[in-house]
Scaffold this motif. Structure first.
Motif, mmCIF file in Angstrom:
data_model
loop_
_atom_site.group_PDB
_atom_site.id
_atom_site.type_symbol
_atom_site.label_atom_id
_atom_site.label_comp_id
_atom_site.label_asym_id
_atom_site.label_seq_id
_atom_site.Cartn_x
_atom_site.Cartn_y
_atom_site.Cartn_z
ATOM 1 N N TYR A 235 -7.241 10.197 1.449
ATOM 2 C CA TYR A 235 -7.034 11.633 1.252
ATOM 3 C C TYR A 235 -5.537 11.945 1.282
ATOM 4 O O TYR A 235 -4.823 11.509 2.195
ATOM 5 C CB TYR A 235 -7.726 12.436 2.356
ATOM 6 C CG TYR A 235 -9.238 12.433 2.291
ATOM 7 C CD1 TYR A 235 -9.922 13.394 1.547
ATOM 8 C CD2 TYR A 235 -9.988 11.491 2.994
ATOM 9 C CE1 TYR A 235 -11.301 13.419 1.496
ATOM 10 C CE2 TYR A 235 -11.380 11.498 2.951
ATOM 11 C CZ TYR A 235 -12.025 12.465 2.198
ATOM 12 O OH TYR A 235 -13.401 12.483 2.144
ATOM 13 N N ARG A 236 -5.065 12.687 0.303
ATOM 14 C CA ARG A 236 -3.681 13.138 0.318
ATOM 15 C C ARG A 236 -3.489 14.159 1.430
ATOM 16 O O ARG A 236 -4.340 15.026 1.664
ATOM 17 C CB ARG A 236 -3.301 13.753 -1.026
ATOM 18 C CG ARG A 236 -3.244 12.736 -2.161
ATOM 19 C CD ARG A 236 -2.515 13.303 -3.368
ATOM 20 N NE ARG A 236 -2.463 12.339 -4.445
ATOM 21 C CZ ARG A 236 -1.583 11.335 -4.513
ATOM 22 N NH1 ARG A 236 -0.671 11.197 -3.555
ATOM 23 N NH2 ARG A 236 -1.602 10.501 -5.517
ATOM 24 N N VAL A 242 -4.133 9.810 4.434
ATOM 25 C CA VAL A 242 -4.891 9.395 5.599
ATOM 26 C C VAL A 242 -6.186 8.746 5.124
ATOM 27 O O VAL A 242 -6.816 9.195 4.165
ATOM 28 C CB VAL A 242 -5.187 10.597 6.532
ATOM 29 C CG1 VAL A 242 -6.052 11.642 5.828
ATOM 30 C CG2 VAL A 242 -5.859 10.139 7.829
ATOM 31 N N ALA A 243 -6.551 7.648 5.764
ATOM 32 C CA ALA A 243 -7.831 6.991 5.503
ATOM 33 C C ALA A 243 -8.853 7.627 6.448
ATOM 34 O O ALA A 243 -8.932 7.270 7.623
ATOM 35 C CB ALA A 243 -7.726 5.492 5.739
ATOM 36 N N MET A 244 -9.595 8.579 5.941
ATOM 37 C CA MET A 244 -10.505 9.384 6.756
ATOM 38 C C MET A 244 -11.915 9.252 6.185
ATOM 39 O O MET A 244 -12.080 9.257 4.973
ATOM 40 C CB MET A 244 -10.060 10.847 6.728
ATOM 41 C CG MET A 244 -10.860 11.786 7.597
ATOM 42 S SD MET A 244 -10.232 13.493 7.484
ATOM 43 C CE MET A 244 -10.864 13.962 5.866
ATOM 44 N N MET A 245 -12.905 9.119 7.076
ATOM 45 C CA MET A 245 -14.251 8.922 6.558
ATOM 46 C C MET A 245 -15.297 9.686 7.357
ATOM 47 O O MET A 245 -16.019 9.102 8.170
ATOM 48 C CB MET A 245 -14.609 7.436 6.517
ATOM 49 C CG MET A 245 -15.904 7.163 5.759
ATOM 50 S SD MET A 245 -16.248 5.410 5.634
ATOM 51 C CE MET A 245 -17.930 5.477 5.005
ATOM 52 N N PRO A 246 -15.408 10.987 7.128
ATOM 53 C CA PRO A 246 -16.600 11.673 7.634
ATOM 54 C C PRO A 246 -17.824 11.064 6.929
ATOM 55 O O PRO A 246 -17.813 10.901 5.712
ATOM 56 C CB PRO A 246 -16.389 13.128 7.209
ATOM 57 C CG PRO A 246 -14.948 13.234 6.824
ATOM 58 C CD PRO A 246 -14.541 11.880 6.357
ATOM 59 N N GLU A 307 -14.012 13.035 16.671
ATOM 60 C CA GLU A 307 -14.724 11.742 16.617
ATOM 61 C C GLU A 307 -15.160 11.398 15.202
ATOM 62 O O GLU A 307 -16.284 10.970 14.954
ATOM 63 C CB GLU A 307 -15.919 11.742 17.576
ATOM 64 C CG GLU A 307 -15.520 11.921 19.031
ATOM 65 C CD GLU A 307 -16.700 11.873 19.985
ATOM 66 O OE1 GLU A 307 -17.756 12.469 19.644
ATOM 67 O OE2 GLU A 307 -16.585 11.235 21.037
ATOM 68 N N ILE A 308 -14.221 11.610 14.257
ATOM 69 C CA ILE A 308 -14.406 11.222 12.865
ATOM 70 C C ILE A 308 -13.505 10.014 12.601
ATOM 71 O O ILE A 308 -12.316 10.043 12.934
ATOM 72 C CB ILE A 308 -14.029 12.375 11.915
ATOM 73 C CG1 ILE A 308 -15.008 13.544 12.090
ATOM 74 C CG2 ILE A 308 -14.014 11.911 10.462
ATOM 75 C CD1 ILE A 308 -14.610 14.797 11.321
ATOM 76 N N PRO A 309 -14.015 8.935 12.019
ATOM 77 C CA PRO A 309 -13.172 7.772 11.761
ATOM 78 C C PRO A 309 -11.989 8.131 10.863
ATOM 79 O O PRO A 309 -12.158 8.735 9.800
ATOM 80 C CB PRO A 309 -14.118 6.792 11.065
ATOM 81 C CG PRO A 309 -15.494 7.233 11.468
ATOM 82 C CD PRO A 309 -15.421 8.713 11.626
ATOM 83 N N ALA A 310 -10.776 7.745 11.285
ATOM 84 C CA ALA A 310 -9.576 8.036 10.491
ATOM 85 C C ALA A 310 -8.420 7.192 10.999
ATOM 86 O O ALA A 310 -8.378 6.807 12.174
ATOM 87 C CB ALA A 310 -9.208 9.522 10.570
ATOM 88 N N ALA A 311 -7.479 6.937 10.104
ATOM 89 C CA ALA A 311 -6.271 6.184 10.466
ATOM 90 C C ALA A 311 -5.215 6.433 9.405
ATOM 91 O O ALA A 311 -5.545 6.749 8.252
ATOM 92 C CB ALA A 311 -6.564 4.693 10.561
#
Length: 396
Positions: A235-236, A242-246, A307-311
């Motif tokens: 995601y820009r 950011v590498a975010m994955m809801p 608590e959403i995966p992101a990095a």
């Protein structure tokens, strides 16, 4: 003591597919003897280097090994190889079937002579219409559907920017060889193991992308929509990405509430995983519109709270300084008298809390004299092979 200590593997393969497979086994403690031609593996000359024959691509898939250099076109070298095979648990090769008999390596003859030998053929294709055709990473990426997947997602037919087929199939080969060795423990007999690139990569790609084709009649075209959506990418953010994955219902409820659009979590298109999968492109595009409003640091902190995966998205050059990889001592340094300090990614797994240590990749023929002597060749016989250039070794 490393898990595979005591196993001896002769690896006649070259480039990446076979050498990476045997490096995995060497990392786990097997004694891997790399049998090379007098010219050496082509990767010895691919990429930057400080010393001829020790280029970057070679370093990446040949640590923890020994090297014997033999000209297998010569009868004396074939006899020397047979003596080495007599000491081995595994013989690996990546030659096309047409070449094997001429080199005295036909599987039927060798297995009859050495019944406990695990004979591993790393090939492009199993016996069939494509058998014996050359197989390289680009070719297999195209044939197995990877280039099609790239076009489905991005609109342009491309290869992945990594040698995905070579590396994936190397891992398949390593675990297939281990399975054959375990079978030998139970039966006392070796095995012929055929590891094809094409079939391995087709199976790899269709884990998720066979999709509705599992059913008869098919319930959908092949292809898992979530990973094929053009918006499936980092995601820009206002200052990067950011590498975010809801992923779960709760993730998306929390995300949409956070961005002030809780009604989207109740939208029929996004209310559950089945609906989100059907409308994934719309969902990801909408989410991207929200992430662009804030910085990467904001989203990493927010996702941790929700608590959403992101990095953060890492650059290759930043990985050696990654705080987790530093803390786990993933990267290792090996000191070499000629090349100085060399850095390597370490073995990723640990056994009883310890990561196996790594050693320097071998120079061409570095262990020829030592290993031929161990196989029973006399000093005069070894020197005769060296004199005829049927074998290659550094000056004594």
């Amino acid at each position: 003591m490393k898990p595979l200590q005591g196993l001896r593997i002769l690896d006649l393969s070259s480039v990446i597919f076979g050498p990476l497979a045997s490096q995995i086994l060497a990392d786990y403690g097997a004694e891997v003897i790399k049998v090379e031609s007098p010219e050496g593996d082509s990767t010895r000359h691919t990429g930057p280097t400080k010393e001829p024959g020790m280029a970057a691509m070679f370093l990446g898939s040949n640590r923890n090994k020994k090297s014997v250099a033999l000209d297998l076109k010569q009868a004396g070298a074939q006899e020397a190889l047979t003596a080495l095979i007599a000491t081995a648990d595994v013989l690996m090769h990546s030659m096309r079937p047409q070449k094997l008999a001429a080199l005295g390596l036909a599987p039927e003859a060798l297995r009859q002579r050495f019944p406990r030998l695990v004979y591993a053929s790393l090939v492009g294709f199993l016996p069939g219409p494509y058998a014996g055709k050359p197989a390289y990473d680009d070719v297999i990426q195209g044939m197995s559907g990877l280039a099609d997947l790239m076009e489905r997602q991005g609109g342009e037919m491309r290869y992945l920017p990594t040698i995905a087929a070579d590396k994936t199939c190397a891992h398949v080969a390593a675990h297939a060889i281990l399975a054959a060795l375990w079978q030998r423990e139970r039966t006392g007999e070796g095995a012929l193991v055929e590891i094809p690139m094409f079939e391995s990569m087709v199976g790899f790609n269709l884990v998720e992308h066979y999709y509705g084709q599992h059913f008869e009649p098919p319930l959908s075209a092949p292809g898992y929509p979530r990973v094929l959506a053009p918006w499936r990418r980092p995601y820009r953010t206002a200052d990067g990405a950011v590498a975010m994955m809801p992923y779960t219902n709760l993730h998306w409820q929390r995300f949409f509430t956070e961005v002030g659009a809780p009604e989207l979590a109740r939208d029929a298109r996004f209310v559950d995983i089945a609906s989100r999968t059907r409308h994934i492109a719309e969902l990801l595009e909408i989410a991207s519109g929200f992430t662009e409003r804030h910085t990467t640091a904001h989203w990493v902190a927010t996702c941790e709270r929700l608590e959403i995966p992101a990095a953060p998205v890492a650059r290759l050059q930043d990985l050696p300084q990654d705080p987790h990889l530093v803390a786990t001592a993933f990267f290792e340094t090996v000191a070499d008298p000629a090349l100085g300090e060399l850095r390597f990614p370490g073995v990723p797994v640990r056994f009883d809390g310890q990561r196996p240590a790594i050693t320097m990749p071998p120079r061409l023929g570095e262990h020829t004299r030592e290993l031929l002597a161990q196989a029973g060749l006399g000093a005069a016989q070894i020197e005769a092979l060296l004199g005829a250039r049927a074998a290659i070794a550094p000056a004594a």
